[in-house]
Scaffold this motif. Structure first.
Motif, PDB file in Angstrom:
ATOM      1  N   LEU A 363       0.814  -1.215   0.000  1.00  0.00           N
ATOM      2  CA  LEU A 363       0.000   0.000   0.000  1.00  0.00           C
ATOM      3  C   LEU A 363       0.849   1.267   0.000  1.00  0.00           C
ATOM      4  CD1 LEU A 363      -2.799   1.194  -0.020  1.00  0.00           C
ATOM      5  CD2 LEU A 363      -2.872   0.963   2.476  1.00  0.00           C
ATOM      6  N   ASP A 364       1.979   1.274   0.686  1.00  0.00           N
ATOM      7  CA  ASP A 364       2.796   2.480   0.752  1.00  0.00           C
ATOM      8  C   ASP A 364       3.316   2.909  -0.621  1.00  0.00           C
ATOM      9  OD1 ASP A 364       3.543   3.505   3.698  1.00  0.00           O
ATOM     10  OD2 ASP A 364       3.186   1.341   3.746  1.00  0.00           O
ATOM     11  N   GLU A 365       3.385   1.992  -1.567  1.00  0.00           N
ATOM     12  CA  GLU A 365       3.865   2.339  -2.904  1.00  0.00           C
ATOM     13  C   GLU A 365       2.842   3.148  -3.701  1.00  0.00           C
ATOM     14  OE1 GLU A 365       6.786  -1.515  -3.808  1.00  0.00           O
ATOM     15  OE2 GLU A 365       4.834  -1.328  -4.814  1.00  0.00           O
ATOM     16  N   VAL A 366       1.571   3.001  -3.384  1.00  0.00           N
ATOM     17  CA  VAL A 366       0.536   3.571  -4.256  1.00  0.00           C
ATOM     18  C   VAL A 366      -0.436   4.499  -3.545  1.00  0.00           C
ATOM     19  CG1 VAL A 366       0.619   1.654  -5.903  1.00  0.00           C
ATOM     20  CG2 VAL A 366      -0.937   1.521  -3.920  1.00  0.00           C
ATOM     21  N   ALA A 367      -0.362   4.640  -2.237  1.00  0.00           N
ATOM     22  CA  ALA A 367      -1.442   5.351  -1.542  1.00  0.00           C
ATOM     23  C   ALA A 367      -0.937   6.193  -0.385  1.00  0.00           C
ATOM     24  CB  ALA A 367      -2.472   4.347  -1.019  1.00  0.00           C
ATOM     25  N   TRP A 368      -1.680   7.286  -0.117  1.00  0.00           N
ATOM     26  CA  TRP A 368      -1.566   8.065   1.115  1.00  0.00           C
ATOM     27  C   TRP A 368      -2.702   7.607   2.028  1.00  0.00           C
ATOM     28  CZ3 TRP A 368       2.833  10.472   1.516  1.00  0.00           C
ATOM     29  CH2 TRP A 368       3.492  10.945   0.363  1.00  0.00           C
ATOM     30  N   TYR A 369      -2.331   7.103   3.205  1.00  0.00           N
ATOM     31  CA  TYR A 369      -3.330   6.583   4.140  1.00  0.00           C
ATOM     32  C   TYR A 369      -2.840   6.873   5.554  1.00  0.00           C
ATOM     33  CZ  TYR A 369      -0.362   2.437   4.862  1.00  0.00           C
ATOM     34  OH  TYR A 369       0.669   1.584   5.187  1.00  0.00           O
ATOM     35  N   VAL A 370      -3.483   6.355   6.557  1.00  0.00           N
ATOM     36  CA  VAL A 370      -3.233   6.772   7.923  1.00  0.00           C
ATOM     37  C   VAL A 370      -1.786   6.547   8.358  1.00  0.00           C
ATOM     38  CG1 VAL A 370      -3.923   4.578   8.976  1.00  0.00           C
ATOM     39  CG2 VAL A 370      -4.207   6.726  10.266  1.00  0.00           C
ATOM     40  N   ASN A 371      -1.119   5.544   7.820  1.00  0.00           N
ATOM     41  CA  ASN A 371       0.241   5.224   8.258  1.00  0.00           C
ATOM     42  C   ASN A 371       1.310   6.117   7.645  1.00  0.00           C
ATOM     43  OD1 ASN A 371      -0.888   3.207   9.730  1.00  0.00           O
ATOM     44  ND2 ASN A 371       0.145   1.511   8.688  1.00  0.00           N
TER      45      ASN A 371
END
Length: 460
Positions: A363-371
């Motif tokens: 997920l860190d490769e493609v998205a801005w999220y809570v983490n």
């Protein structure tokens, strides 16, 4: 058998405070200006007006003189109509032939109070002799500033004679086109430059050697910019999903783009003034509800000269919060994706590699999220917030931020009171950013984590 006369010129000096007395009818004469030996079709107006001029002995125009037009077919009079000469001494009338008219029609124009008269004649012809205009445009959609070829080569004269081609632009566009010299009057094909974004309507009328004119034929040409930052998503099937081809925007709608269109919308009848928020120009817009997004899509369509997609009661949707919005499926404007389109594109379409998130299993490769959304420029909550679009890796189709950053409105309703949101946002945990994850909200909700992405039909 009926025949009517429509007056083309009336008294001009009667507009003053008082009506001056007409010049005494002394040493005056009539001059025939137009209309001799005309042709016409039963039930329709003649090709040209019948015009006369009243002059005195010195050849000067005499205004305010009554002209009596007597209409005769065969040996019978069909009535008399009167007109008055204008400031230039001219009076004119347009004859309309009765539906039963045949043979020769004659009009006698007599200067009232004198014996001076002139005659006009018109031959009533079989409608089968009328030429047919056929207008085409190639291409029908062009970039502003480009040329379109208007072509009337399929026009037809039953008698096989030559024809005169007359092109006119009818749209009332504030940026009128300019026809090359003489071509608008004589050429069956003419190149015309369309200067600005908009819809242009051109009409063609052809006239044959007998003077008979065709009915006008109209062709519509659109000047619009090609889609920018839009990806063609080829239609196909994935498990549980089948869609036709469509366009999807590479990026979520940014705050900068939102504001630009909102300024246009404010002067075009939309109620979007003050709506929406954003961190900076290249960040996604947020705090827009479903109604805002749908109306904004229409505003962008109109701004670019495209046909708006969303209608309410048969009219372009510009104001209010309506749940009975209908879709013009033939429109070439912008819209929200359907939920099926959104998921198909998020999964990579026909190029899908079956990732858990849009473009990756990490997920860190493609998205801005809570983490990973800490340190955002506008730090909406606990230092977290949306980030500029396009910084993460795209998915298989070249689409960015389909997972995370902001939730994206879809057109579909989840039930009678809610609309679908997909993709997850900057304050969500990983499970909400999966391509399979679904969300929904009341369409009037405005949130710091919801925005949208554009779609469009793949037709011409």
């Amino acid at each position: 058998m009926w025949l009517f006369v429509v007056l083309g010129s009336m008294l001009c000096w009667s507009c003053g405070d008082a009506d001056p007395a007409p010049t005494a009818p002394q040493a005056m004469s009539l001059m025939r200006l137009a209309g001799s030996n005309q042709y016409g079709l039963a039930g329709e107006a003649l090709a040209e007006s019948l015009a006369v001029a009243v002059t005195d002995a010195a050849g000067r125009a005499v205004p305010g003189q009554r002209i009596d037009f007597e209409i005769v077919q065969g040996v019978g009079s069909l009535g008399t109509e009167s007109a008055f000469s204008n400031a230039e001494g001219r009076a004119s009338t347009q004859m309309t032939l009765g539906s039963d008219a045949d043979g020769t029609v004659r009009v006698t124009a007599t200067l009232f109070g004198t014996g001076d008269f002139v005659e006009f004649t018109a031959t009533v012809v079989d409608p089968a002799h009328r030429p047919t205009a056929s207008a085409r445009a190639d291409p029908a959609v062009i970039e502003p500033g480009a040329q379109v070829l208007l072509h009337g080569g399929d026009s037809h004269d039953p008698g096989g004679g030559s024809m005169v081609f007359r092109w006119r632009e009818l749209s009332g566009n504030p940026y009128p086109v300019s026809f090359p010299a003489n071509d608008a009057e004589a050429a069956f094909a003419v190149y015309v430059t369309l200067p600005k974004v908009g819809q242009y309507r051109f009409t063609l009328v052809v006239t044959n050697e007998r003077g008979l004119r065709s009915r006008p034929d109209t062709v519509v040409v659109r000047a619009r910019h090609a889609f920018t930052d839009m990806i063609l998503v080829e239609g196909g099937s994935l498990p549980g999903l089948t869609v036709s081809s469509f366009y999807m925007a590479k990026y979520e709608v940014t705050w900068g783009t939102w504001q630009s269109v909102r300024r246009f919308a404010a002067g075009s009848g939309y109620d979007l003034d003050g709506i929406g928020r954003g961190c900076s120009e290249d960040h996604p817009v947020y705090h827009v509800n479903w109604y805002d997004a749908v109306k904004w899509c229409n505003a962008l369509s109109e701004k670019e000269g495209r046909s708006p997609v969303y209608m309410v009661a048969g009219r372009i949707y510009r104001t209010g919060e309506h749940d009975d919005v209908t879709v013009n499926g033939q429109a070439d404007g912008y819209r929200l994706p359907t939920e099926a389109e959104w998921e198909f594109a998020s999964r990579g379409g026909i190029y899908s590699r079956d990732y858990r998130y849009s473009g990756s299993d990490i997920l860190d490769e493609v998205a801005w999220y809570v983490n990973n959304s800490m340190g955002a420029e506008c730090g909406i909550l606990e230092g977290r917030g949306p980030w500029p679009v396009g910084l993460k890796m795209p998915n298989e189709l070249g689409l960015y931020d389909m997972s995370g950053n902001v939730w994206e409105w879809c057109f579909d309703a989840s039930n009678s009171v809610r609309r679908m949101l997909r993709g997850g946002g900057w304050f969500d945990h990983a499970e909400f950013c999966r391509v399979a994850s679904r969300g929904s909200s009341a369409p009037g909700g405005r949130f710091s984590y919801s925005g949208f992405r554009l779609a469009a039909n793949a037709g011409p």
